[in-house]
Design an enzyme around this catalytic site. Structure first.
Site, PDB file in Angstrom:
ATOM      1  N   GLY A  77       0.770  -1.226  -0.067  1.00  0.00           N
ATOM      2  CA  GLY A  77       0.049  -0.187  -0.055  1.00  0.00           C
ATOM      3  C   GLY A  77       0.916   1.282  -0.159  1.00  0.00           C
ATOM      4  O   GLY A  77       0.253   2.534   0.163  1.00  0.00           O
ATOM      5  N   GLN A  78       2.213   1.246  -0.028  1.00  0.00           N
ATOM      6  CA  GLN A  78       2.877   2.491  -0.050  1.00  0.00           C
ATOM      7  C   GLN A  78       2.746   3.334  -1.523  1.00  0.00           C
ATOM      8  O   GLN A  78       2.248   2.758  -2.486  1.00  0.00           O
ATOM      9  CB  GLN A  78       4.362   2.160  -0.229  1.00  0.00           C
ATOM     10  N   LYS A  79       2.586   4.380  -1.294  1.00  0.00           N
ATOM     11  CA  LYS A  79       2.560   5.545  -2.152  1.00  0.00           C
ATOM     12  C   LYS A  79       2.980   5.292  -3.485  1.00  0.00           C
ATOM     13  O   LYS A  79       2.464   5.413  -4.601  1.00  0.00           O
ATOM     14  CB  LYS A  79       2.615   6.987  -1.722  1.00  0.00           C
TER      15      LYS A  79
END
Length: 204
Positions: A77-79
């Site tokens: 879910g990292q940017k």
């Protein structure tokens, strides 16, 4: 390839479900996957959040429940990874969207990310994907002592109910996709995870 072989392979395929698990970083996706593995293997061990390593990139885990093989694609879910999320929507049977319900400062960010991805997929393929929204970490809310928490990012049961209503309104407002379910759960205590498995199968 004979007819019976084809039918056998089709039968196996009909019992397989591909789920895409998305959500912001630190929402507890990998903990939910571990919890699903625990309850389907009927293990008695207790998992702590510190024992779970956040997913970098993606991982694929499988669980078996009620004779169905459920394949879960857990995407980081990292940017830096979010622009690539819609590449994983191909041929999925269900989208699992994980929300850290304990961190109200990121609720809007999470819902906006969900709507962007649904709109992108629907525009490209004109499809409606069953969505299960997982309100994760409810165990943290249940164990709070009212009036003794000074962290403005976190909240108690009253705020939880208003957030639940907000999420429902957000999904209803997305008129193209009304095929959604909201489940309260905890990857740590396994609360709601059997309900999640049942809903995955129902949506098949």
């Amino acid at each position: 390839m004979g007819f019976l072989t084809i039918m056998k392979k089709q039968k196996i395929k009909d019992k397989e479900i591909k789920c895409l698990l998305l959500g912001l970083d630190n929402s507890g996706k990998s903990t939910i996957v571990k919890g699903l593995q625990d309850i389907t293997c009927e293990t008695t061990t207790t998992t702590t959040a510190k024992e779970i390593t956040p997913t970098v990139g993606f991982s694929i885990k499988s669980v078996t429940y009620s004779s169905y093989l459920i394949n879960i694609w857990d995407i980081g879910g990292q940017k830096s990874l979010r622009p690539f999320w819609n590449n994983y929507f191909d041929k999925i049977d269900c989208l699992l969207w994980c929300v850290d319900i304990y961190d109200k400062s990121r609720i809007n960010e999470s819902m906006e990310a969900l709507k962007r991805n649904l709109e992108s997929v629907e525009i490209e393929g004109d499809i409606v994907i069953p969505v299960i929204i997982l309100l994760n970490k409810v165990d943290l809310i249940d164990t709070m002592t009212d009036g003794n928490n000074n962290n403005n990012n976190n909240y108690g049961n009253t705020d939880f109910l208003s957030t639940y209503s907000f999420l429902e309104k957000e999904m209803v407002g997305n008129s193209k996709n009304n095929n959604y379910t909201i489940i309260q759960c905890s990857g740590i205590t396994h609360l709601g995870l059997k309900e999640l498995l049942v809903n995955i199968i129902i949506g098949k």
